[in-house]
Each structure stands twice: as structure tokens, then as C-alpha cells.
Design a protein around this motif. Structure first.
Motif, PDB file in Angstrom:
ATOM      1  N   LYS A  54      58.555  17.558 -21.295  1.00 32.81           N
ATOM      2  CA  LYS A  54      59.661  18.346 -20.749  1.00 32.81           C
ATOM      3  C   LYS A  54      59.323  18.917 -19.363  1.00 32.81           C
ATOM      4  O   LYS A  54      60.142  18.860 -18.446  1.00 32.81           O
ATOM      5  CB  LYS A  54      60.036  19.467 -21.713  1.00 32.81           C
ATOM      6  N   GLU A  55      58.120  19.432 -19.212  1.00 35.50           N
ATOM      7  CA  GLU A  55      57.727  20.004 -17.915  1.00 35.50           C
ATOM      8  C   GLU A  55      57.693  18.923 -16.836  1.00 35.50           C
ATOM      9  O   GLU A  55      58.129  19.160 -15.699  1.00 35.50           O
ATOM     10  CB  GLU A  55      56.357  20.674 -18.048  1.00 35.50           C
ATOM     11  N   PHE A  56      57.200  17.737 -17.168  1.00 34.50           N
ATOM     12  CA  PHE A  56      57.149  16.632 -16.205  1.00 34.50           C
ATOM     13  C   PHE A  56      58.566  16.222 -15.810  1.00 34.50           C
ATOM     14  O   PHE A  56      58.857  16.005 -14.627  1.00 34.50           O
ATOM     15  CB  PHE A  56      56.389  15.448 -16.814  1.00 34.50           C
ATOM     16  N   ILE A  57      59.461  16.151 -16.793  1.00 34.59           N
ATOM     17  CA  ILE A  57      60.852  15.780 -16.508  1.00 34.59           C
ATOM     18  C   ILE A  57      61.520  16.856 -15.659  1.00 34.59           C
ATOM     19  O   ILE A  57      62.272  16.545 -14.731  1.00 34.59           O
ATOM     20  CB  ILE A  57      61.615  15.497 -17.821  1.00 34.59           C
ATOM     21  N   ARG A  58      61.218  18.115 -15.911  1.00 36.53           N
ATOM     22  CA  ARG A  58      61.782  19.200 -15.082  1.00 36.53           C
ATOM     23  C   ARG A  58      61.279  19.093 -13.642  1.00 36.53           C
ATOM     24  O   ARG A  58      62.025  19.372 -12.693  1.00 36.53           O
ATOM     25  CB  ARG A  58      61.437  20.573 -15.661  1.00 36.53           C
ATOM     26  N   ALA A  59      60.043  18.660 -13.463  1.00 34.76           N
ATOM     27  CA  ALA A  59      59.518  18.466 -12.106  1.00 34.76           C
ATOM     28  C   ALA A  59      60.286  17.338 -11.407  1.00 34.76           C
ATOM     29  O   ALA A  59      60.566  17.420 -10.202  1.00 34.76           O
ATOM     30  CB  ALA A  59      58.020  18.163 -12.143  1.00 34.76           C
ATOM     31  N   ILE A  60      60.631  16.288 -12.146  1.00 34.97           N
ATOM     32  CA  ILE A  60      61.443  15.210 -11.580  1.00 34.97           C
ATOM     33  C   ILE A  60      62.808  15.761 -11.175  1.00 34.97           C
ATOM     34  O   ILE A  60      63.323  15.453 -10.089  1.00 34.97           O
ATOM     35  CB  ILE A  60      61.602  14.051 -12.588  1.00 34.97           C
ATOM     36  N   GLN A  61      63.386  16.599 -12.032  1.00 30.55           N
ATOM     37  CA  GLN A  61      64.680  17.197 -11.703  1.00 30.55           C
ATOM     38  C   GLN A  61      64.597  18.026 -10.424  1.00 30.55           C
ATOM     39  O   GLN A  61      65.515  18.007  -9.600  1.00 30.55           O
ATOM     40  CB  GLN A  61      65.187  18.049 -12.868  1.00 30.55           C
ATOM     41  N   LYS A  95      51.502   6.923 -11.814  1.00 28.39           N
ATOM     42  CA  LYS A  95      50.432   7.287 -12.753  1.00 28.39           C
ATOM     43  C   LYS A  95      51.001   7.495 -14.156  1.00 28.39           C
ATOM     44  O   LYS A  95      50.423   7.041 -15.151  1.00 28.39           O
ATOM     45  CB  LYS A  95      49.727   8.551 -12.260  1.00 28.39           C
ATOM     46  N   ALA A  96      52.141   8.153 -14.243  1.00 31.18           N
ATOM     47  CA  ALA A  96      52.778   8.380 -15.554  1.00 31.18           C
ATOM     48  C   ALA A  96      53.195   7.049 -16.184  1.00 31.18           C
ATOM     49  O   ALA A  96      53.037   6.861 -17.400  1.00 31.18           O
ATOM     50  CB  ALA A  96      53.978   9.305 -15.397  1.00 31.18           C
ATOM     51  N   ILE A  97      53.706   6.130 -15.378  1.00 27.41           N
ATOM     52  CA  ILE A  97      54.077   4.805 -15.881  1.00 27.41           C
ATOM     53  C   ILE A  97      52.848   4.108 -16.441  1.00 27.41           C
ATOM     54  O   ILE A  97      52.870   3.577 -17.553  1.00 27.41           O
ATOM     55  CB  ILE A  97      54.730   3.963 -14.764  1.00 27.41           C
ATOM     56  N   ASP A  98      51.776   4.100 -15.665  1.00 28.91           N
ATOM     57  CA  ASP A  98      50.541   3.425 -16.083  1.00 28.91           C
ATOM     58  C   ASP A  98      50.004   4.013 -17.388  1.00 28.91           C
ATOM     59  O   ASP A  98      49.582   3.278 -18.280  1.00 28.91           O
ATOM     60  CB  ASP A  98      49.477   3.513 -14.993  1.00 28.91           C
ATOM     61  N   GLU A  99      50.040   5.329 -17.517  1.00 27.54           N
ATOM     62  CA  GLU A  99      49.542   5.979 -18.731  1.00 27.54           C
ATOM     63  C   GLU A  99      50.383   5.602 -19.951  1.00 27.54           C
ATOM     64  O   GLU A  99      49.841   5.342 -21.025  1.00 27.54           O
ATOM     65  CB  GLU A  99      49.518   7.497 -18.555  1.00 27.54           C
ATOM     66  N   MET A 100      51.704   5.560 -19.782  1.00 24.29           N
ATOM     67  CA  MET A 100      52.560   5.209 -20.914  1.00 24.29           C
ATOM     68  C   MET A 100      52.371   3.742 -21.305  1.00 24.29           C
ATOM     69  O   MET A 100      52.352   3.411 -22.491  1.00 24.29           O
ATOM     70  CB  MET A 100      54.034   5.477 -20.585  1.00 24.29           C
ATOM     71  N   GLU A 101      52.229   2.879 -20.316  1.00 25.53           N
ATOM     72  CA  GLU A 101      52.108   1.442 -20.602  1.00 25.53           C
ATOM     73  C   GLU A 101      50.833   1.093 -21.358  1.00 25.53           C
ATOM     74  O   GLU A 101      50.801   0.078 -22.062  1.00 25.53           O
ATOM     75  CB  GLU A 101      52.189   0.631 -19.306  1.00 25.53           C
ATOM     76  N   GLU A 102      49.808   1.930 -21.245  1.00 29.20           N
ATOM     77  CA  GLU A 102      48.549   1.657 -21.948  1.00 29.20           C
ATOM     78  C   GLU A 102      48.744   1.558 -23.458  1.00 29.20           C
ATOM     79  O   GLU A 102      48.038   0.814 -24.130  1.00 29.20           O
ATOM     80  CB  GLU A 102      47.512   2.739 -21.630  1.00 29.20           C
ATOM     81  N   SER A 103      49.690   2.310 -23.990  1.00 31.50           N
ATOM     82  CA  SER A 103      49.879   2.335 -25.448  1.00 31.50           C
ATOM     83  C   SER A 103      51.073   1.494 -25.910  1.00 31.50           C
ATOM     84  O   SER A 103      51.397   1.502 -27.088  1.00 31.50           O
ATOM     85  CB  SER A 103      50.068   3.777 -25.917  1.00 31.50           C
TER      86      SER A 103
END
Length: 183
Positions: A54-61, A95-103
Motif C-alpha cells: 500500500k505504501e509503495f502504491i501511494r508513492a506511485i500515486q 526494481k519492484a518488477i524484478d523482485e516480483m518476477e523472481e517468485s
């Protein structure tokens, strides 16, 4: 500050810097679509599966509000400086994309959007992001736009696609691969 000013009652709006344009102007379409994207991201962030994001998405907003301010500005005569948007913001998404794709399992087909309302909301946000990107490119073809804005929106749509896959994975929703119908 009143919410209504009556200055737009004849179909025009004021840009930052004071210039008035039609509410159907391509610049207004660009920042209006970014605003629509921001609202969809609020819905994505409110999904329980995204509690830890949620905090990461709020930063995108927050970045989207900055982008909107840049797109709503048509003048070098601004009284206040515009909020910044940096190349590092793009790196943060990558970086967030890369981290999610690992799993996540390797993708071998297009994926049919859906499976859970939360996942569908994320796909809708991705589509709105792509539309915002197209409007900003349209604006850029007529008036220069900071390329970081275009790059950010492009990467954000990638992030939202991978996020939709990550959400489906966490919700234990099977991804449905698209297989073209055979004749």
C-alpha cells in the motif's frame, strides 16, 4: 477554497500558468487520464492482497500527481516550482518488477485478465495507464513533454501487469493463458 468556481461552465479550464483551453484539449485529456489512473490505483492499493504494498502504491500515486502538475502546466511563468519527477523513480519501478518476477512462473502466453476482482482492478489500471501514455505521447508530438514522464508511464504499465500476476499468485488464482481459437 470553494470546489466550484463557475469558470469552466462554458467548456474551458485553466492550466497552471493561467492559460485557458478547451476541456477537450489534448493536454487536458493527458492529465485527466493520469488522474483517472490515480483513482484506479487507489482501488488497487485498497485491495487486501496489497496491504504490504500500500505504501509503495501511494508513492506511485504521489508521482502521478507530480506528472499531472507537469502536464497541466503550459507556462514558464509559474508562481511555484513544479514537483519533481526523477529517473530514479523509473529505477524504483524496475526494481519492484524484478523482485516480483523472481517468485512468478515464466510467462509463455498472453494472459487473459481476471480471475479475481482485485486482479481485474489491477488490469484495468494497467489499461488506463497505457491510455495515459498514449495521450502524453500525443501531447509530446505537439508540445515538448519531459521524457521522464513518458518513460515512467511506460514502466508503470509494466509494473501493473507484473503486479496483477503477483496478486493472482498470492491469491492462488490460476492464470488463464490465451490460446487463439483454431479455425
Amino acid at each position: 477554497m470553494k470546489i466550484y468556481t463557475k469558470t469552466g461552465d462554458e467548456g474551458t479550464t485553466g492550466l497552471l500558468g493561467g492559460i485557458r483551453v478547451s476541456k477537450a484539449h489534448y493536454r487536458v485529456e493527458a492529465y485527466g487520464t493520469v488522474d483517472e489512473l490515480n483513482a484506479h490505483l487507489g482501488l488497487v492499493g485498497d485491495q487486501s492482497v496489497n496491504a504490504g504494498r500500500k505504501e509503495f502504491i501511494r508513492a506511485i500515486q504521489d508521482r502521478l500527481f507530480s506528472i499531472g502538475a507537469h502536464l497541466a502546466s503550459s507556462s514558464d511563468q509559474l508562481k511555484k516550482p513544479l514537483p519533481d519527477l526523477k529517473a530514479e523513480d523509473i529505477n524504483t519501478l524496475e526494481k519492484a518488477i524484478d523482485e516480483m518476477e523472481e517468485s512468478l512462473p515464466e510467462m509463455k502466453n498472453f494472459i487473459i485478465p481476471g480471475g479475481d476482482p482485485a486482479v481485474s482492478y489491477c488490469h484495468i489500471a494497467r489499461c488506463v495507464c497505457r491510455r495515459a501514455e498514449r495521450w502524453v505521447i500525443h501531447l509530446h508530438q505537439k508540445e515538448p513533454v519531459n521524457l521522464v514522464i513518458i518513460q515512467y508511464l511506460n514502466r508503470l504499465s509494466d509494473y501493473l501487469f507484473v503486479l496483477s500476476r503477483k496478486m493472482a499468485h498470492e491469491l492462488q488464482i490460476d492464470e488463464i493463458p490465451w490460446r487463439p481459437r483454431k479455425k
